[in-house]
Design an enzyme around this catalytic site. Structure first.
Site, PDB file in Angstrom:
ATOM      1  N   CYS A   1       7.900  -0.879   7.894  1.00  0.00           N
ATOM      2  CA  CYS A   1       7.016  -1.045   6.967  1.00  0.00           C
ATOM      3  C   CYS A   1       7.912  -1.415   5.748  1.00  0.00           C
ATOM      4  CB  CYS A   1       6.241   0.284   6.359  1.00  0.00           C
ATOM      5  SG  CYS A   1       5.300   0.031   4.873  1.00  0.00           S
TER       6      CYS A   1
ATOM      7  N   ASN B   1       5.938  -6.848  12.126  1.00  0.00           N
ATOM      8  CA  ASN B   1       5.100  -6.248  10.894  1.00  0.00           C
ATOM      9  C   ASN B   1       5.309  -7.280   9.757  1.00  0.00           C
ATOM     10  OD1 ASN B   1       4.315  -4.325   8.714  1.00  0.00           O
ATOM     11  ND2 ASN B   1       5.305  -2.659   9.876  1.00  0.00           N
TER      12      ASN B   1
ATOM     13  N   LYS C   1       7.087  -0.612  16.708  1.00  0.00           N
ATOM     14  CA  LYS C   1       6.912  -1.750  16.180  1.00  0.00           C
ATOM     15  C   LYS C   1       7.954  -2.338  15.075  1.00  0.00           C
ATOM     16  CE  LYS C   1       3.013  -3.435  12.862  1.00  0.00           C
ATOM     17  NZ  LYS C   1       1.592  -2.986  12.333  1.00  0.00           N
TER      18      LYS C   1
ATOM     19  N   ILE D   1       0.719  -1.186   0.083  1.00  0.00           N
ATOM     20  CA  ILE D   1      -0.029  -0.135   0.035  1.00  0.00           C
ATOM     21  C   ILE D   1       0.913   1.120   0.032  1.00  0.00           C
ATOM     22  CG2 ILE D   1      -1.858   1.100   1.093  1.00  0.00           C
ATOM     23  CD1 ILE D   1      -2.654  -1.443   0.057  1.00  0.00           C
TER      24      ILE D   1
END
Length: 305
Positions: free
Chosen positions: A129, A192, A165, A70
């Site tokens: 990410c 993640n 994270k 995304i």
């Protein structure tokens, strides 16, 4: 059964949270359950300015999980604070902001904006990410950079607990966990997505425009569970577990290895009411394995001698 959970000052009514990027801003799931029944909502990743994300196609299904690229598409923090947060039941359920930025200073600036908001219970730093060219995994794969970002956010976070994270795409996740803890993190969330790829044998093209993406879902649960286990043993701060949880028994596995709470991710796409059901089913699931309570069960893994 008492399911209340305390994560370094972040008080949750139960240990079930939704994972960032899989639950929108929570409002999209109001038709499937009462948001107030959840322990917390980790909203979609936020940046200082709006981001369009990566080009389409950005999703690809696999036999036991999902690939996504995304690219942190989001309307920006100002839009979130103006249009989304006031509509969330933040007085009854913890709302946790997930932070994304391209640089250390930008992470600090974003934390400063959110730290003043009463409706934001905690900040989760996204240094993991795999789907953005700037920041993201570039930070999460280097313990030194994890420390720098964590320090920058802590300085501007005020009284908000800071959660880091972590990425599973590293050689030594324990080193990353210790770096975050040393820099002042109040808690960790692990993990993640794993880097993955899918190709179409007919068109001879990658299924994602980004070519590679983050793999989530049941396929990654064993890896995620191992990472949580290693983080719990490496640090003294709470660890929130996530990665492929799609049943109450999956959640119990993460709690058993020591996770303070769990986040539900890809399962939200397959069963939009799953997080709500998990919060309801957890007491029965704990009773079914003979647990006297959540605190008595958490971290009770019996290791070989």
């Amino acid at each position: 059964m008492d399911l209340t959970t305390d994560i370094t000052g972040l008080r949750l009514k139960n240990p079930v949270l939704t994972a960032s990027g899989t639950f929108g801003f929570g409002l999209e799931f109001e038709d499937y359950g009462d948001l107030r029944d959840l322990g917390g909502i980790v909203v979609k990743g936020l940046s200082l300015k709006p981001r369009e994300g990566n080009p389409m196609p950005r999703l690809a299904e696999t036999p036991c999980g999902m690939l996504n690229a995304i690219g942190i598409q989001n309307p920006g923090v100002e839009c979130f604070l103006r249009d989304k947060l006031p509509r969330l039941p933040w007085r009854e359920t913890a709302v946790i902001a997930n932070l994304y930025a391209c640089g250390v200073e930008e992470f600090g600036e974003l934390a400063g904006v959110l730290s003043a908001e009463e409706g934001v219970a905690a900040l989760e730093i996204n240094v993991s990410c795999p789907n953005v060219k700037e920041g993201g995994a570039a930070f999460g794969q280097d313990p030194l950079q994890i420390g720098r970002v964590t320090e920058a956010v802590k300085k501007r976070a005020g009284t908000k607990p800071v959660i880091v994270k972590l990425s599973p795409n590293v050689t030594d996740i324990a080193a990353c966990a210790r770096a975050a803890e040393s820099a002042g993190a109040d808690a960790l969330s692990a993990v993640n997505t794993l880097l993955g790829m899918a190709v179409d044998v007919r068109t001879r093209r990658p299924r994602l425009a980004n070519v590679v993406g983050g793999l989530s879902g049941p396929a990654i649960k064993p890896v995620a569970l191992r990472c949580v286990f290693q983080c719990v043993r490496a640090v003294g701060i709470p660890v929130i577990g996530l990665g492929g949880i799609s049943s109450a028994e999956d959640a119990l596995e993460f709690l058993l290895v020591g996770a303070a709470a769990v986040q539900v991710g890809t399962a939200n796409f397959l069963r939009p009411d799953f997080a709500f059901r998990l919060a309801r089913e957890l007491p029965e699931a704990l009773a079914a394995v003979g647990a006297a309570g959540l605190d008595a069960y958490r971290g009770g893994l019996v290791l070989p001698e």
